[in-house]
Scaffold this active site. Structure first.
Site, PDB file in Angstrom:
ATOM      1  N   THR A  14       0.835  -1.206   0.000  1.00 10.98           N
ATOM      2  CA  THR A  14       0.000   0.000   0.000  1.00 10.98           C
ATOM      3  C   THR A  14       0.865   1.248   0.000  1.00 10.98           C
ATOM      4  OG1 THR A  14      -1.862   1.117   1.085  1.00 10.98           O
ATOM      5  CG2 THR A  14      -0.171   0.249   2.530  1.00 10.98           C
ATOM      6  N   ASP A  76      -7.574  -4.530   0.615  1.00 13.84           N
ATOM      7  CA  ASP A  76      -8.536  -3.772  -0.172  1.00 13.84           C
ATOM      8  C   ASP A  76      -9.771  -3.594   0.694  1.00 13.84           C
ATOM      9  OD1 ASP A  76      -8.638  -2.522  -2.875  1.00 13.84           O
ATOM     10  OD2 ASP A  76     -10.611  -3.458  -2.818  1.00 13.84           O
ATOM     11  N   TYR A 159     -13.580   7.721   5.380  1.00 15.73           N
ATOM     12  CA  TYR A 159     -14.960   7.989   5.776  1.00 15.73           C
ATOM     13  C   TYR A 159     -15.166   7.927   7.295  1.00 15.73           C
ATOM     14  CZ  TYR A 159     -15.712   7.207   0.776  1.00 15.73           C
ATOM     15  OH  TYR A 159     -15.650   7.291  -0.599  1.00 15.73           O
ATOM     16  N   ASP A 160     -14.094   7.841   8.056  1.00 14.45           N
ATOM     17  CA  ASP A 160     -14.219   7.726   9.522  1.00 14.45           C
ATOM     18  C   ASP A 160     -15.076   8.833  10.150  1.00 14.45           C
ATOM     19  OD1 ASP A 160     -12.847   5.368   9.739  1.00 14.45           O
ATOM     20  OD2 ASP A 160     -10.947   6.277  10.339  1.00 14.45           O
ATOM     21  N   LYS A 180     -11.213   2.034  17.763  1.00  9.11           N
ATOM     22  CA  LYS A 180     -11.503   1.691  16.353  1.00  9.11           C
ATOM     23  C   LYS A 180     -10.869   0.344  16.006  1.00  9.11           C
ATOM     24  CE  LYS A 180     -10.779   2.762  11.518  1.00  9.11           C
ATOM     25  NZ  LYS A 180     -10.133   3.529  10.453  1.00  9.11           N
ATOM     26  N   HIS A 185     -13.340  -3.328  10.753  1.00  5.66           N
ATOM     27  CA  HIS A 185     -13.177  -4.299   9.669  1.00  5.66           C
ATOM     28  C   HIS A 185     -11.709  -4.729   9.560  1.00  5.66           C
ATOM     29  CE1 HIS A 185     -12.472  -0.222   8.528  1.00  5.66           C
ATOM     30  NE2 HIS A 185     -12.178  -0.462   7.263  1.00  5.66           N
ATOM     31  N   ARG A 186     -10.796  -3.756   9.601  1.00  8.91           N
ATOM     32  CA  ARG A 186      -9.361  -4.063   9.472  1.00  8.91           C
ATOM     33  C   ARG A 186      -8.858  -4.759  10.730  1.00  8.91           C
ATOM     34  NH1 ARG A 186      -8.311   0.504   7.823  1.00  8.91           N
ATOM     35  NH2 ARG A 186      -8.531  -0.113   5.652  1.00  8.91           N
TER      36      ARG A 186
END
Ligand code: ITT
Length: 206
Positions: A14, A76, A159-160, A180, A185-186
């Protein structure tokens, strides 16, 4: 990042330093993480997949072919908004336009949702793990929540500032990064990745 004797070296495919920071926090000292920010001569990778999984695999394999001796991971990820049929989804980074800023993407999303009572959404993340150009596994994580009417908070990225995770009243950008990471998700995908490595290490010792 400091070298750690016995730590596992990982190359994160990344250029998004926010992702790298979250991965480093999530992986902890047992891993030495490097990303692509200091690699200036790499070809542009076209994310031509139709799913998060396909794009994670495309990124990880492309970078693994250039660095065959490295263990490569790629992330991704993106936001799926129910009333927009899952948009922006895999186009989250380029929702407002190619190379869009986070602010432009957020503005566009709020504009699309103006007056919408149904604001549920989820973040999704797929990590691809590749060695020697060959896919070893993919791991997914997701978190459900809802979209605010205006941005709130300074932490995080993307978008946090407009995403409130289920069970909370604050946006991801208002919550501390530890909070968080514990639910995101991560965070879920990386926890699963660490479990995968630990199992692989244990069976290699047998
Ligand atoms: P790389 O491909 O170089 O990893 P990228 O930012 O282009 O970087 P993606 O194609 O996976 O990565 O797009 C992810 C986008 O989804 C990201 O730019 C954000 O807009 C959004 N996103 C993903 N995870 C997020 C998170 O934890 N918080 C806020 N927004 C997130």
């Amino acid at each position: 990042m400091t070298a750690n004797l016995g730590a596992m070296d990982l190359l994160l495919a990344t250029r998004n330093q926010h992702k790298t920071r979250e991965f480093a926090q999530l992986l902890g000292p047992n891993f030495t993480l490097r990303d692509l920010t200091s690699e200036h001569d790499l070809p542009e990778i076209q994310e031509t997949g139709r799913t998060f999984e396909e794009n994670a695999v495309i990124k990880a394999i492309a970078i693994s072919k250039i660095f065959p001796d490295q263990i490569v991971i790629a992330d991704d990820s993106g936001l799926e908004v129910k009333s927009l049929g899952g948009a922006p989804g895999i186009f989250s980074a380029r929702y407002a336009e190619e190379n869009a800023s986070d602010r432009r993407n957020v503005e566009k999303l709020l504009c699309e949702l103006q007056g919408a009572p149904e604001r549920s959404a989820r973040f999704r993340c797929v990590i691809a793990l590749v060695k020697n150009g060959e896919l070893i596994t993919t791991i997914a994580g997701e978190i459900a929540g809802k979209i605010t009417k205006s941005p709130r908070g300074e932490n995080g990225f993307g978008y946090d500032p407009i995403f409130i995770p289920e069970g909370f009243e604050e946006t991801f950008a208002e919550l501390p990064s530890d909070t968080k990471n514990a639910i995101s998700h991560r965070g879920k995908a990386v926890a699963e990745l660490v479990r995968y490595f630990n199992t692989a290490r244990r069976s290699a010792r047998k």
